[in-house]
Structures are given as C-alpha cells and as structure tokens.
Design a protein around this motif. Sequence first.
Motif, PDB file in Angstrom:
ATOM      1  N   SER A   1     -27.034 -60.608 -97.870  1.00 55.51           N
ATOM      2  CA  SER A   1     -27.951 -60.821 -96.945  1.00 55.51           C
ATOM      3  C   SER A   1     -28.901 -59.668 -96.567  1.00 55.51           C
ATOM      4  CB  SER A   1     -26.975 -61.207 -95.683  1.00 55.51           C
ATOM      5  OG  SER A   1     -25.848 -60.175 -95.591  1.00 55.51           O
TER       6      SER A   1
ATOM      7  N   ILE B   1     -31.935 -60.155 -98.548  1.00 62.20           N
ATOM      8  CA  ILE B   1     -32.653 -61.410 -97.872  1.00 62.20           C
ATOM      9  C   ILE B   1     -33.426 -60.811 -96.824  1.00 62.20           C
ATOM     10  CG2 ILE B   1     -32.754 -63.691 -96.743  1.00 62.20           C
ATOM     11  CD1 ILE B   1     -31.934 -64.194 -99.673  1.00 62.20           C
ATOM     12  N   ARG B   2     -32.643 -60.257 -95.850  1.00 61.36           N
ATOM     13  CA  ARG B   2     -33.493 -59.683 -94.635  1.00 61.36           C
ATOM     14  C   ARG B   2     -34.453 -58.697 -94.939  1.00 61.36           C
ATOM     15  NH1 ARG B   2     -30.597 -60.206 -89.733  1.00 61.36           N
ATOM     16  NH2 ARG B   2     -30.655 -57.896 -89.179  1.00 61.36           N
TER      17      ARG B   2
ATOM     18  N   VAL C   1     -34.308 -69.918 -94.232  1.00 63.48           N
ATOM     19  CA  VAL C   1     -32.995 -70.049 -94.633  1.00 63.48           C
ATOM     20  C   VAL C   1     -32.415 -71.589 -94.265  1.00 63.48           C
ATOM     21  CG1 VAL C   1     -30.632 -69.359 -94.703  1.00 63.48           C
ATOM     22  CG2 VAL C   1     -32.349 -67.845 -94.810  1.00 63.48           C
TER      23      VAL C   1
ATOM     24  N   LEU D   1     -36.920 -64.036 -89.610  1.00 69.08           N
ATOM     25  CA  LEU D   1     -36.348 -65.155 -90.476  1.00 69.08           C
ATOM     26  C   LEU D   1     -36.003 -66.232 -89.721  1.00 69.08           C
ATOM     27  CD1 LEU D   1     -33.776 -62.982 -92.341  1.00 69.08           C
ATOM     28  CD2 LEU D   1     -35.066 -64.620 -93.347  1.00 69.08           C
TER      29      LEU D   1
ATOM     30  N   VAL E   1     -33.752 -69.619 -89.198  1.00 71.56           N
ATOM     31  CA  VAL E   1     -32.168 -70.214 -90.015  1.00 71.56           C
ATOM     32  C   VAL E   1     -32.233 -71.570 -89.516  1.00 71.56           C
ATOM     33  CG1 VAL E   1     -29.800 -69.767 -90.151  1.00 71.56           C
ATOM     34  CG2 VAL E   1     -31.416 -67.784 -90.304  1.00 71.56           C
TER      35      VAL E   1
ATOM     36  N   SER F   1     -24.968 -67.672 -93.366  1.00 74.46           N
ATOM     37  CA  SER F   1     -26.299 -68.020 -92.693  1.00 74.46           C
ATOM     38  C   SER F   1     -26.392 -67.021 -91.284  1.00 74.46           C
ATOM     39  CB  SER F   1     -26.610 -69.585 -92.473  1.00 74.46           C
ATOM     40  OG  SER F   1     -25.499 -69.939 -91.740  1.00 74.46           O
TER      41      SER F   1
ATOM     42  N   ILE G   1     -27.022 -63.873 -92.341  1.00 72.47           N
ATOM     43  CA  ILE G   1     -28.414 -63.275 -92.751  1.00 72.47           C
ATOM     44  C   ILE G   1     -29.236 -63.182 -91.403  1.00 72.47           C
ATOM     45  CG2 ILE G   1     -30.405 -64.510 -93.807  1.00 72.47           C
ATOM     46  CD1 ILE G   1     -28.609 -65.440 -96.022  1.00 72.47           C
TER      47      ILE G   1
ATOM     48  N   GLU H   1     -25.111 -57.852 -91.280  1.00 71.91           N
ATOM     49  CA  GLU H   1     -23.978 -57.504 -91.570  1.00 71.91           C
ATOM     50  C   GLU H   1     -23.107 -56.757 -90.608  1.00 71.91           C
ATOM     51  OE1 GLU H   1     -23.030 -55.336 -95.320  1.00 71.91           O
ATOM     52  OE2 GLU H   1     -20.852 -55.249 -94.787  1.00 71.91           O
TER      53      GLU H   1
END
Length: 560
Positions: free
Chosen positions: A145, A148-149, A164, A191, A193, A295, A298, A302
């Motif tokens: 994650s 991705i971030r 995502v 991002l 989602v 998800s 992400i 974390e």
Amino acid sequence: MTPLRTSFSPAIIPFTQIDLTQKTAWKLLEQHYRQQARHVHLRDLFAQDAGRGTRLSAEGAGIYLDYSKNLVTDQTLRLLMRLARECGLRQRIEAMFSGDRINATEQRAVLHTALRAPANSSLRVDGKDVIAPVQKVLQRMGKFSAQIRTGEWPGFTGKPIRHVINIGIGGSDLGPMMAVEALRHYADAELDVRFVSDVDGADFEQAIHGLAADQTLFIVCSKTFTTMETLSNARLARDWLVQALGDERAVARHFSAVTTNTAAAGKFGIARDNMFGFWDWVGGRYSLTSAIGLSLMIAIGEDGFRDLLAGSHAMDRHFRETPLEQNLPVLMGMLTVWYNNFFQAHSQVVLPYSRSLKKFPAYLQQLAMESNGKQTTLDGAPVSYQTSPVYWGDSGINGQHSFYQLLHQGTRMVPCDFIGFCEPLTRTPEQHQLLMASMCAQAEALAFGKSAQEVRAAGTPEELVSHRSFEGNRPSNTLLMQRLTPHALGAMIALYEHSVFTQGVIWNVDSFDQWGVELGKALAKRTSAELADSSLPLTHDSSTNALLKRLRRQSPAARS
Ligand code: F6P
C-alpha cells in the motif's frame, strides 16, 4: 438427530444441552416480563432514580454506552446476566479467543480477534502459530500500500496508480466499503478508491467511469475465489484493462487478489507477489481486519489501518476481560435478546448521526443476519424461540424525515442504537451541534414521549389530542465516542461483532456458518444455464418456468 462433533471443552457441553427456554434464568425472565417489565414506563423508572442516566452506562475501548433508556430494571439486568452465565457465555468467549472450533458445522476455529492481536502475543491452533503469519501478511500489505500511495508502483505504461477498485461481494465488499467511506477524512485525496459488487453491469460501468486503465488497480477480494458475482466482475475488469492497454501482460501490474484460494487466483492470472492471503478461521463478514481491508489500508495508509486494528483489539480485550455487568458487547447483546425474545420486537435499527457512517447499517446487516439468522441449534435441533431480529438503519438525521414517524408512533417496538461523536471531523461546529442535539432529542422523545395531558395543556383541539400524543417508552442505546477515528471505528466494529456473538451464544446457534445462502446459489447456476441456452427444458414450478420463458422471449438476443 446426531449432535455435531464439536471441540467444545467438557465444561461447555452442559450449557448446550438444555433447551434455552427450559433454563431457570429464561423462566425467571418470562415471569419477570409478564409480571413487571411489560408494565414499566421509562418515565417512572427515571422519576424513581435520579441517577439512572449515569448509573446505567458503561465504557470501554473509548466508547461510552448509555443504556439507561432501555425497558430494564436492576432485576431485569440481573436476570439477563444470569441467563448469559447459564448459557456459558464466559466459557464460549474463552473458547473463541483460544481457537476452539466453535464454528461447529464447518469444524473451524473463529479467530478474527487474532488478526488484531499484538505482534508479540502468542496463539497456537492445531500446533501452529497463528500470530506470525498474520503479522507477515500485514507487513506485505503495508509495503504494497505504501508503494501504491507514493506512486512507486508503476502501472503497465509506467504511470503511477491513482485509482483502486475493490471487486468483491458480501464480507469481501461491505466491510471495506463501509470503512473507506467512514474514514474518507483520513484518506489520501490523490487516490480514488471505489467498489464493485453487483453483477448489474451498471455497477462496473459506474466504477470505471472516467478512469484511465493504465492508472487503475483492481483488488479482487474473495475468500473462496469461487463467488460467481466477483469472478464475473473480475473477468469484465480484465477484459476492459487488456482491451485498453492492448496487452495481456498488463494484468500482472493492475490486478491483485485477497483470498484463501491462491491457486484459483493464480489461474485467473494474478501474480503471486500481488496476492494477500488469509485463513479459513476468518469468516467473510468478520474479515475487514484481515487482508480484505487492503483497499482501506491503501486509502488511509498503514498507520491508520493499524490504528483501526488497535481499536478492535481494545474492544476484544474489553469483551474478554470485563465483568459481564460492565461489558459493552454483552450488555448490548443481552438487551437485543431481551427485546427479541420477550417483547417480540422484530427488528433493531441502527442510527449513526454521522454522514461518514452512512454505510454502517448495511455492513451490520450482513454481520448480524448472516450470523444469527438460523433455525437450528448447535446440537442440530430446531430452535423453539426467535433468533436474529432484522437489522436495518440509515443516517439518523435523514431517517428523522422519513421513517422515524414509525419509531415514534407506529404499532411496533423498534429498539434503536444511536451513534454519535463529541467532536466533528469538519470545521463546522454549529452543524455538529445541531446533529448531536437532534440525536439526544430523538432518544429523549422516544423514551418519554408527550402525554395526552401535556398535549391538551398546550391548547391542542380535543380531536387532535390522540394524533399528537406520544406514548414514549421506546427503548434505545446511545453510543458516544470522542471523534470518528480509525481507532474508534475499529472499536465499534468489534463491539458489534461481539454483541452478535453474544446473541448467538444465547440462541445456541452457529454464528459463523451461512448454509442459508447455498440453495439460491445452486439454483442460480441452473437458471443461468437455462437462460443462456433456450433449448434446455424448463422443469421448475409454474411460476419460475413462466418467468424464465418471458425472460427468454423478451431478451435483446431473442428480439433482434
Ligand atoms: O454468499 C455469502 C457469502 O459466502 C458471504 O458469507 C461472503 O462474505 C460472501 O459470500 C463472499 O464470499 P467470497 O469472499 O468467498 O467471495
């Protein structure tokens, strides 16, 4: 019927053998209900005890529960706790936490609590350590994650992932969807989602609307990787991606899977490195705190995800360690049993006064009704009492202008859970005050109503007095937290998980299987084949045959 073999310790077996309605506490509760409880009014209970509003409250894991506006006396609470003890609740809690196979019909342990246990704790099931593998997956999720971030995970054309899409259904959709919505305030604004669950193509079309395929990551979430709806949407997604990017190899950069069936995910074409596993001891509707929450991780990062786990763990500890009388999930679970089985209330409404928790009731519906919508006891006998009520709800403030009329003046009792926060997430203190004022006012109005005498005294014409009176005495819990944080949400999720578990223990059902969804799935396989091939004979009942015939006749293919 032969009882199912369970791994309950001998100390627990006696509790599962006596029919619930034959237990001493149950009989005493029946008598107490008939002779006292059904005649009490909250107005009198509050008038008799000035301290009731704080005395009947409890606190744990950052959640304050006011349960004073329930139709209970001290005697009711004593008897409900006695029932919990007679049903072996303490032992069953211990059995769950220690990994006994309490999901008896599937012979599985039930260990969603291990997903949020501290890294240095230890738990062995069938001789195998459970905690280390959980931590390993968490670390891999954290790394993935973060990549991705930060944009370090390039898509097939080298561009960073910015969208995502979680593809899943039931527990592989409702939990993460609810939590992403609830915690949007903490999410990375860059991002996007989204969620796809429905096999109505409109769901997928809406999800991909305006998205660049080369910046989109699909997470296929499916515990079994056999669910028809999820696989069908995953295939649609793969076709869309491959068509847009013109190369099959793009799948490896744009698909990830969360599943216990890595072989099937591999066959689908998902790279091993992009797979995140979990275990058969995590039920679908209890899986948000497993990799199914990818998800969410992400979206909020974390650290945020780990805060959510810490909140759930705090509530797990509260449930395991706090005396029943001050135990939030036990109190809420036993109150549900009280209304469901003695007042014959059919439903339970959940009313968050927070826009962010709009999806919370939908998530709870699966949690409660798939868990306890059962008619067979753990011993294989038919139940002789009602099991789960219908859970439903919506944002409280909106509900006030739609269904609250029934809550206030309808003929059915609908116990309410109000959910509120002391601090808003936005810089709109006045709006928030209005929200919380409304929540408190609704709970007060439901409990105390407005008598005909008061209505008359206000000058109401006689013919309108009965229309404008409120009998009150309508029960509610209020859950109050400081602020909607990942920690608070995690605690609330665990609170409801354990309240549902408590109810299941009393009703002596397997809260962790879901055989009731199988028949429809099997029949749908047959009807799909019959719709795809109209030469197949239709041998259903006359209603199903007529519907299928009409669908065949009126389908676009048949009409062209
Ligand atoms: O059909 C019910 C169910 O099995 C749920 O219990 C589960 O959450 C959902 O389907 C999705 O299952 P899977 O994660 O295996 O795709």
